[in-house]
Every structure is written in structure tokens, then in C-alpha cells.
Motif scaffolding. Sequence first.
Motif: not given
Length: 165
Positions: A98-100, A96, A155, A66-69, A64
Amino acid sequence: MAEAADAPQDAEPTPKKSKKPLLIGLVLALLLGGGGFYATFSGLLFGPAPEADSHAAEDKAADPLPDIAFVAVDPVVVTLGADAGSRHLKFTAQLEVAKAYADEVTLLMPRILDVLNSYLRAIEVAEIEDPAAMARLRAQMLRRVQIVTGEGRVRDLLVTEFVLD
């Protein structure tokens, strides 16, 4: 003829050397070379053969993401100063995160733009024109953005446009 008679008669002709060890060595070298090739090609030594990798990839599901946006940075156009002859730099990037933290970073976008604008105005044209400068500039901008947004939120900084007019 007297000379031939004076030559020692006890010197025997040297026997021919056998070629058997040379042939045995050659056959063993060919066998070992062939065995090494087979062991490497079939995957016995250094992992599975390429065909086995493609089958394994089909059986195994993809990891999967990574939990990124990605948060878009508005385009920045900077006049490079009097020394540059009124040249302009157009810069566009993506952050880049983290989605949070995507909403928090978007909220801080005016500060991010201010920091990037200030930094890009301060650099010299010769530094921008250096082919190896992009990595250095990117690292400097990323560090400034991370200071503005707080540690752990951003990131990476992905440069999508860097044009010197």
C-alpha cells in the motif's frame, strides 16, 4: 393356385403412414433452433452482444488503479551449497505494498534481504528445478516477508528474475 385361394381375403392392405407429423416436427425444430440462435447472438439470453460491450466500454470510464506502490528488492545471489556443485541462484523481486507503507517497507529492506537470503540458501537444488516449485517458493518467501514487515503492509511478492547458474 389353391394356395392363393386359401389365403385369407379379409386382410386389407395397410394404408401408408402420413409424413405430415414428421414435416411439422422438422419445421418446428428449425424455427426453435433459429430462434434460440438469435436470442443468444443478440444478447437476449446471456448478456449483451459483443458489439454492445465495446460501446459500453467507450462510454464508461476505466476504474481507478488501487492505491499501491512497488518496492524493489535488491538482487540476491546465493551459492546453493556443496551438493549443487557451486551453482548460484540469482533472484530479483518487487514487493507490492500500500502506498502508505512504501517508506516503512523500504526502511525494513535489510531485514527482508536477510530473510530471503536465509530461505534461499536453505532450499535444495532439486526443489528449485521442479517446474511447479515457483508458486510454492513464492508463497513461502511472501509469508516470511510479511512476518518481517508486519501484517497488512506487503500484499504480494512479484518475482522478476529467478535464474539458476
